[in-house]
Design an enzyme around this catalytic site. Structure first.
Site, PDB file in Angstrom:
ATOM      1  N   LYS A 133       0.533  -1.046   0.327  1.00 31.63           N
ATOM      2  CA  LYS A 133      -0.196   0.437  -0.288  1.00 31.63           C
ATOM      3  C   LYS A 133       1.176   1.085  -0.540  1.00 31.63           C
ATOM      4  CE  LYS A 133      -3.764   2.046   2.527  1.00 31.63           C
ATOM      5  NZ  LYS A 133      -4.430   2.115   4.376  1.00 31.63           N
TER       6      LYS A 133
ATOM      7  N   HIS B 196      -0.412   4.456   0.517  1.00 31.03           N
ATOM      8  CA  HIS B 196      -0.377   5.725   1.408  1.00 31.03           C
ATOM      9  C   HIS B 196      -1.452   4.997   2.292  1.00 31.03           C
ATOM     10  CE1 HIS B 196      -4.308   2.776  -0.139  1.00 31.03           C
ATOM     11  NE2 HIS B 196      -4.327   3.847   0.061  1.00 31.03           N
TER      12      HIS B 196
END
Length: 221
Positions: A102, A104
């Site tokens: 991921k 973010h």
């Protein structure tokens, strides 16, 4: 076969997770039985499954600090086992990985508790050992120590083509490669012992001979 292993085989058969017939494995073999942990797909069966995982881990007597579940099946298995362990008086953290990192929010590929201390990897079965290898690499990269692998069923099966079978099973190869024990709730010998019982239903009894023959052909000695 001890009582916990006996109960687990009965549970897997009753839940339709352990099925009999003709199934093509990842190795291209025609197997007379198939174990699909994804069929533990409701709250009651998942809770019972987690009890078996937790009790098998505690009975193994190894030292551990947390659990890790490799994506995807291991995510549910590790989290459910953590709940079951807490119910048995052993509250430990758990984590799992994403397939894609991921970029973010908190970022990264690990979700849950920080990987540290002695970590038990929890999965359903070991076929090629790919998920174990990836898990070991993630755990070590975080500075933690993989201390064991916990699976539901050990097929006790050698890999490779019929004329070039491996010396050991996938489980043995994983244990040797990483220097850690592989704990299984049950194994193929337990299944054969179950099928040999006098009170097994007539619908299951015919599968004893095909499974014994499969073990003779592909099983570890």
């Amino acid at each position: 076969m001890d009582n916990l292993r006996h109960q687990f085989i009965e549970f897997a058969v009753a839940s339709g997770v352990l099925r009999f017939g003709e199934f093509v494995t990842k190795a291209g073999r025609t197997s007379p039985y198939f174990f699909n942990a994804g069929a533990f797909n409701d709250g009651a069966t998942l809770g019972t499954l987690a009890h078996f995982y937790a009790q098998s881990l505690l009975d193994a007597g190894i030292e551990f600090d947390m659990l890790f579940g490799p994506a995807y099946k291991g995510i549910t298995l590790a989290s459910a086992t953590a709940v079951a362990l807490a119910g048995k008086g052993r509250n430990v953290p758990f984590a799992f990985n994403r397939k894609e990192a991921k970029d973010h929010g908190e970022g990264g590929s690990i979700v849950g508790a920080a990987l540290k201390g002695k970590v038990v990897i929890i999965d359903d079965v070991i076929s090629a050992g790919t998920s174990v290898r990836e898990s070991v690499e993630l755990i070590r990269a975080a500075g933690a120590t993989p201390c064991a692998v916990l699976i539901a069923l050990d097929r006790m099966e050698r890999s490779g083509k019929d004329d070039a079978l491996s010396a050991g099973s996938a489980v043995q190869e994983v244990s040797q490669a990483y220097g850690i024990p592989v704990i299984s709730i049950s194994n193929l010998d337990d299944l054969l012992s179950y099928l040999a019982r006098a009170d097994v239903s007539d619908s299951l009894a015919p599968f004893q001979q095909p499974i014994a023959a499969y073990r003779q052909r592909y099983g570890i000695r």
